[in-house]
Design an enzyme around this catalytic site. Sequence first.
Site, PDB file in Angstrom:
ATOM      1  N   GLY A   1       0.782  -1.229   0.000  1.00 18.74           N
ATOM      2  CA  GLY A   1       0.000   0.000   0.000  1.00 18.74           C
ATOM      3  C   GLY A   1       0.812   1.277   0.000  1.00 18.74           C
ATOM      4  O   GLY A   1       0.326   2.306   0.465  1.00 18.74           O
TER       5      GLY A   1
ATOM      6  N   ASN B   1       1.536   3.073  -2.586  1.00 16.14           N
ATOM      7  CA  ASN B   1       0.824   4.019  -3.453  1.00 16.14           C
ATOM      8  C   ASN B   1      -0.450   4.519  -2.782  1.00 16.14           C
ATOM      9  O   ASN B   1      -0.836   5.678  -2.953  1.00 16.14           O
ATOM     10  CB  ASN B   1       0.511   3.371  -4.806  1.00 16.14           C
ATOM     11  CG  ASN B   1       1.746   3.247  -5.679  1.00 16.14           C
ATOM     12  OD1 ASN B   1       2.410   4.235  -5.959  1.00 16.14           O
ATOM     13  ND2 ASN B   1       2.063   2.034  -6.088  1.00 16.14           N
TER      14      ASN B   1
ATOM     15  N   HIS C   1       0.532   1.389 -13.598  1.00 10.50           N
ATOM     16  CA  HIS C   1       1.322   0.244 -14.072  1.00 10.50           C
ATOM     17  C   HIS C   1       2.777   0.662 -14.247  1.00 10.50           C
ATOM     18  O   HIS C   1       3.054   1.699 -14.868  1.00 10.50           O
ATOM     19  CB  HIS C   1       0.769  -0.265 -15.400  1.00 10.50           C
ATOM     20  CG  HIS C   1       1.491  -1.474 -15.911  1.00 10.50           C
ATOM     21  ND1 HIS C   1       1.535  -2.662 -15.212  1.00 10.50           N
ATOM     22  CD2 HIS C   1       2.233  -1.675 -17.033  1.00 10.50           C
ATOM     23  CE1 HIS C   1       2.266  -3.539 -15.887  1.00 10.50           C
ATOM     24  NE2 HIS C   1       2.681  -2.972 -16.989  1.00 10.50           N
TER      25      HIS C   1
ATOM     26  N   ASP D   1      -3.522  -3.673 -19.013  1.00  9.72           N
ATOM     27  CA  ASP D   1      -2.625  -2.507 -18.990  1.00  9.72           C
ATOM     28  C   ASP D   1      -2.562  -1.793 -20.343  1.00  9.72           C
ATOM     29  O   ASP D   1      -1.481  -1.400 -20.810  1.00  9.72           O
ATOM     30  CB  ASP D   1      -1.208  -2.931 -18.553  1.00  9.72           C
ATOM     31  CG  ASP D   1      -1.202  -3.532 -17.156  1.00  9.72           C
ATOM     32  OD1 ASP D   1      -1.910  -3.001 -16.283  1.00  9.72           O
ATOM     33  OD2 ASP D   1      -0.496  -4.530 -16.930  1.00  9.72           O
TER      34      ASP D   1
END
Length: 206
Positions: free
Chosen positions: A13, A15, A110, A151
């Site tokens: 976590g 981000n 990504h 992605d």
Amino acid sequence: MTARLAVLASGGGSNLQAIIDACATAELDAVIGLVVTDRAGVEAIDRSGRHGIPHRTLPAPPGGNREAYDCELAEVVGASCPDYVVLAGWRRLLTMAFLGRFPNRVINLHPALPGQLPGLGAIERAHAEAAAGHRRYTGVMVHFVPDEGVDDGPVIATRRLEIAAGETLESLEARMHATEHDLLIAALRSVLAQEDHHDHDVHAAR
């Protein structure tokens, strides 16, 4: 108008923490209404708890039906009424059973540039290709997730990173993660600013 975010995370976590910090300092005009993890005991849960953010753990049964899981996930996330759903290290591919509930509202981070290294392990694969002499750079992108493509949704923001000769995987990972945090917040700010501009235009036209 302050946006409501739901954040999906599968691991540490970091981000998620970048989003939490940006909301706390008003760098992002947003609040996190819900954090969902698909694994018990991950640090993303602890981060949510420390900041008083509602969180749910929704483990997927081994070999379970993806659509059934995504329907349940959509119900859980939808109950928090998010303006946007942010995939911050979410390691499951989402089906239209989830994505169809939040059209043009799911945003993914990504660790590779558009069209390169889709799927898991992108940093490790970039480093291996660089070590073999086949790659000199990689990067990070933030994009919308309109469908089940991996992605490859519409790009919001990108940043390129050169890979130094002889660079260790640990060094590249550290630089990539720092770039992820910075680019994710910049991309979210851009999306929210466009939303505010759209809302202003709608009101002005009335």
